[in-house]
Design an enzyme around this catalytic site. Sequence first.
Site, PDB file in Angstrom:
ATOM      1  N   HIS B 281       5.189  -4.645 -11.665  1.00 43.82           N
ATOM      2  CA  HIS B 281       3.895  -4.319 -12.268  1.00 43.82           C
ATOM      3  C   HIS B 281       3.309  -3.045 -11.677  1.00 43.82           C
ATOM      4  O   HIS B 281       3.377  -2.804 -10.476  1.00 43.82           O
ATOM      5  CB  HIS B 281       2.916  -5.486 -12.214  1.00 43.82           C
ATOM      6  CG  HIS B 281       2.509  -5.931 -10.844  1.00 43.82           C
ATOM      7  ND1 HIS B 281       1.480  -5.337 -10.150  1.00 43.82           N
ATOM      8  CD2 HIS B 281       2.980  -6.916 -10.049  1.00 43.82           C
ATOM      9  CE1 HIS B 281       1.333  -5.965  -8.988  1.00 43.82           C
ATOM     10  NE2 HIS B 281       2.232  -6.914  -8.892  1.00 43.82           N
ATOM     11  N   ASP B 293       3.267  -4.215  -3.075  1.00 45.77           N
ATOM     12  CA  ASP B 293       2.796  -4.992  -4.235  1.00 45.77           C
ATOM     13  C   ASP B 293       2.107  -4.075  -5.231  1.00 45.77           C
ATOM     14  O   ASP B 293       0.914  -3.858  -5.147  1.00 45.77           O
ATOM     15  CB  ASP B 293       1.855  -6.093  -3.748  1.00 45.77           C
ATOM     16  CG  ASP B 293       1.441  -7.037  -4.856  1.00 45.77           C
ATOM     17  OD1 ASP B 293       2.056  -7.012  -5.931  1.00 45.77           O
ATOM     18  OD2 ASP B 293       0.489  -7.808  -4.640  1.00 45.77           O
ATOM     19  N   GLU B 327      -0.821  -7.252 -13.932  1.00 47.39           N
ATOM     20  CA  GLU B 327      -0.346  -8.511 -13.360  1.00 47.39           C
ATOM     21  C   GLU B 327      -1.413  -9.137 -12.482  1.00 47.39           C
ATOM     22  O   GLU B 327      -1.582 -10.354 -12.451  1.00 47.39           O
ATOM     23  CB  GLU B 327       0.931  -8.264 -12.534  1.00 47.39           C
ATOM     24  CG  GLU B 327       1.626  -9.540 -12.047  1.00 47.39           C
ATOM     25  CD  GLU B 327       1.154 -10.024 -10.673  1.00 47.39           C
ATOM     26  OE1 GLU B 327       1.538 -11.132 -10.290  1.00 47.39           O
ATOM     27  OE2 GLU B 327       0.391  -9.306  -9.983  1.00 47.39           O
ATOM     28  N   GLU B 328      -2.156  -8.298 -11.745  1.00 49.38           N
ATOM     29  CA  GLU B 328      -3.016  -8.820 -10.678  1.00 49.38           C
ATOM     30  C   GLU B 328      -4.207  -9.621 -11.185  1.00 49.38           C
ATOM     31  O   GLU B 328      -4.620 -10.583 -10.550  1.00 49.38           O
ATOM     32  CB  GLU B 328      -3.510  -7.668  -9.786  1.00 49.38           C
ATOM     33  CG  GLU B 328      -2.419  -6.989  -8.969  1.00 49.38           C
ATOM     34  CD  GLU B 328      -1.798  -7.893  -7.900  1.00 49.38           C
ATOM     35  OE1 GLU B 328      -2.122  -9.086  -7.846  1.00 49.38           O
ATOM     36  OE2 GLU B 328      -0.966  -7.382  -7.134  1.00 49.38           O
ATOM     37  N   ASP B 355       8.795  -8.502  -7.614  1.00 48.85           N
ATOM     38  CA  ASP B 355       7.380  -8.502  -7.236  1.00 48.85           C
ATOM     39  C   ASP B 355       7.172  -9.275  -5.940  1.00 48.85           C
ATOM     40  O   ASP B 355       6.213 -10.022  -5.787  1.00 48.85           O
ATOM     41  CB  ASP B 355       6.529  -9.088  -8.375  1.00 48.85           C
ATOM     42  CG  ASP B 355       5.029  -8.958  -8.099  1.00 48.85           C
ATOM     43  OD1 ASP B 355       4.653  -8.124  -7.253  1.00 48.85           O
ATOM     44  OD2 ASP B 355       4.247  -9.699  -8.716  1.00 48.85           O
ATOM     45  N   HIS B 427      -2.273  -7.371  -0.698  1.00 47.54           N
ATOM     46  CA  HIS B 427      -3.642  -7.195  -1.220  1.00 47.54           C
ATOM     47  C   HIS B 427      -4.604  -6.649  -0.175  1.00 47.54           C
ATOM     48  O   HIS B 427      -5.797  -6.956  -0.215  1.00 47.54           O
ATOM     49  CB  HIS B 427      -4.200  -8.526  -1.759  1.00 47.54           C
ATOM     50  CG  HIS B 427      -3.448  -9.060  -2.939  1.00 47.54           C
ATOM     51  ND1 HIS B 427      -3.788 -10.234  -3.564  1.00 47.54           N
ATOM     52  CD2 HIS B 427      -2.373  -8.587  -3.618  1.00 47.54           C
ATOM     53  CE1 HIS B 427      -2.958 -10.462  -4.573  1.00 47.54           C
ATOM     54  NE2 HIS B 427      -2.085  -9.472  -4.621  1.00 47.54           N
TER      55      HIS B 427
END
Lengths: 459, 459
Positions: B281, B293, B327-328, B355, B427
């Site tokens: 993503h 990520d 995606e997130e 991912d 994140h």
Amino acid sequence: MRFMNRLVGILFAVIATNGVGFAQQQDSIFLRKIYDEALSRGKAYEDLRSLCKDVGARLSGSSQAEMAVEWGKARLEAYGFDTVYLQEIKVPHWERGTKESAWIKSNKELIPVKILALGGSVSTQGTRKAELVVFKNLDALRAANKSQVAGKIVFINQPMDEKMINTFKAYGACYAIRGEGAIEAAKLGAVGVVIRSLGLPSDDHPHTGSMHYDEKVAKIPAAAISTEDANRIQKMVDQKLPIEFIFEMDCRNYPDATSYNVIAEITGSEKPNEIITFGGHLDSWDAGEGAHDDGAGIVHCMEALRILKVLNYKPKHTLRVVFFMNEENGNRGGMSYATWTKARGETQIAALESDRGGFVPRGFACDGSDQQVRFLQSLEKHFKPYELHVFEKGYGGVDIGPLKSEFPSIPLFGFVPDSQRYFDFHHAESDVFEAVNKRELELGCAAISSMIYLLDLYF
Amino acid sequence: MRFMNRLVGILFAVIATNGVGFAQQQDSIFLRKIYDEALSRGKAYEDLRSLCKDVGARLSGSSQAEMAVEWGKARLEAYGFDTVYLQEIKVPHWERGTKESAWIKSNKELIPVKILALGGSVSTQGTRKAELVVFKNLDALRAANKSQVAGKIVFINQPMDEKMINTFKAYGACYAIRGEGAIEAAKLGAVGVVIRSLGLPSDDHPHTGSMHYDEKVAKIPAAAISTEDANRIQKMVDQKLPIEFIFEMDCRNYPDATSYNVIAEITGSEKPNEIITFGGHLDSWDAGEGAHDDGAGIVHCMEALRILKVLNYKPKHTLRVVFFMNEENGNRGGMSYATWTKARGETQIAALESDRGGFVPRGFACDGSDQQVRFLQSLEKHFKPYELHVFEKGYGGVDIGPLKSEFPSIPLFGFVPDSQRYFDFHHAESDVFEAVNKRELELGCAAISSMIYLLDLYF
């Protein structure tokens, strides 16, 4: 009667199977406890921080190495093992000195180059300056004529092969340029030798390491330059630019120094004179902090023994952790330990070393007979939940290697962490505490503790 | 006659066996070429540097996400694939805003705390200040009375379980405190919710991520604090100190924005309408640079296709890389892609996602039938020289997940790198380019390229 025999046989098989099942279940529970202790209440990461930050780099014979011995003894005593003591040895004592500068000069341009003297190198005795002649590897140098090399400084620019999946194999293929480069260059009359660092990434700092002289050949100064500088010089060579190399190093050898292997034990409850030795090396090169090489191995093994102690495991054999001194430039610790334990009339039944960094565990290698390798492979099932998958014939370790001479049938086990990042840090200023990941280190401790437990029970 | 039958049978078996042996040898040679290209002439690392440094963090609906789409299209075009195009979609658009401050106040002491609003949170509408009430997990919160919670700010302090070997399992066990915490707290009248970051190490910065509201329940602001701050607050709670939590956030939701999945293909030579989809993503959270990520997944898949192209591989099926958007916080890219490809009358025969970060490869998981899992396991032998060992039933990926609804028999493959370091960066501001190791990233590209090649040939 025949029926009864079969019945007895079946009953025996059932009991035996349940016995095996029960033992395996007990082992499974115990390994889980080992991993829980390492991951939840582990001491390895803070121990490594202390070794790296409070002691730092610790080359044999240095004050730092002396402090590392005191540090190791104090930590082991604090963990309350049955015995903690020192084995006195003599070690080589080489010092880098304070001056270490180099330049390349081409078309009147002067470009500074970072160098690290190779361990054991003689000094340049003031400034050394000569035309640079480049070879792609040691064979190319050996094939050269004296007229090409005499009076010049040799540069051997052999890159580690990044296509090799196991980075230690790529290292092994280049090792000779560092170990033998000065001898081969001097045979042809060179006045100095410079090597491309044995490191995989393109980086801007040199990686040092050991080198040798031959008493029959002149001793010339030897240094490593970074892979980036090596690439820069190669470009100039490809453009047919004349290059002069200028360097000064005041490194030198001193008389052998007194030092120590640091030893701790949990005494065997059934066979105290049968020893399982496991350890890493306490000395390090003088760049960086010796975090992966081999601070990780030191705390791996100390933590492995600590965990067995706090879990109240009573070993059958004596479990002995050894912090070996002088792996990097002499292996005096490993050699002295082998003859010393033999002379004491001890039996060494197995040995294990951690000296491949503090990375995520992949498994164990066994330098031993086919039967011993099969034994190792029989342990793989215990490690399945912990993602270990390498259980194969392979190398043990430098420090435990000499035990083979004294105890020919001993199996030597090498802890095998993932190798991909090792040569980013090896023998360089980048090998610092921050380069070690806490979980990866702790998983290594748990894997080694588990292996020592299984060796004690089943080997 | 019978003899002749047997002879024919034997001959056939010999030919077939040699055929299999020959094919396997060809595959072995081709995989080695893939790995050589990735490790010696790889583009992934510099592509990732560019995505992280030239574009940076790229949350759906932001200017950075728009730039990431342009970046992706331009890179794919530069590699000269058969087709490169955009699939238009609508995405949620949430912005963090400029104000994000928090303090804890206890015994008149005021301690600043770093916070990150959870993605999708409403603002605090000025300063929000209330007594802090702590719960150890979501079940404990659910079991509380309104009187304990009403008018207060709820803090859910559930640590990820460091004893779990696979860190994604530890993450999964805590996921609900982030996703559902605001709903459960608001049901009991809380005026805000704060969670312990879903991160494994003890660190000083929060990790954000998605959260949900329930339209029937009041929407209260939600934020994450660092694991270190969480531990500090827990200590104060254990000492029975009264704690007030004060925070301000001006994050808000905007109308849906137009965005794109970015797509590139090598057209199938035999079955162009049968597609193998693989991707990662393109969007990321707005802390850090979205390196692991999922910048890693983006360059993994782009590089996998580039390698097959430069090796002049002519696939039977169409090989399609998709850079999924969103995606997130919505998975609009994945959902739109599934319905879009179905509506175009395409057949999706297999899909693969990366991912889980750019770490050293361990293998692949298969979300599919037992037969499909056995197929995956049959490929393990090809990867033995490259140290991959995980070939098992498991999860595919968020973006490719919706394909299952449209193509019920499709197998979804998830690339499985080592998981130990992932939640150091997830994140958070620490997820930057420098956290990715070049070799580990390149080995992932080669593993995925090899898997796509084998899927095209044998699935």
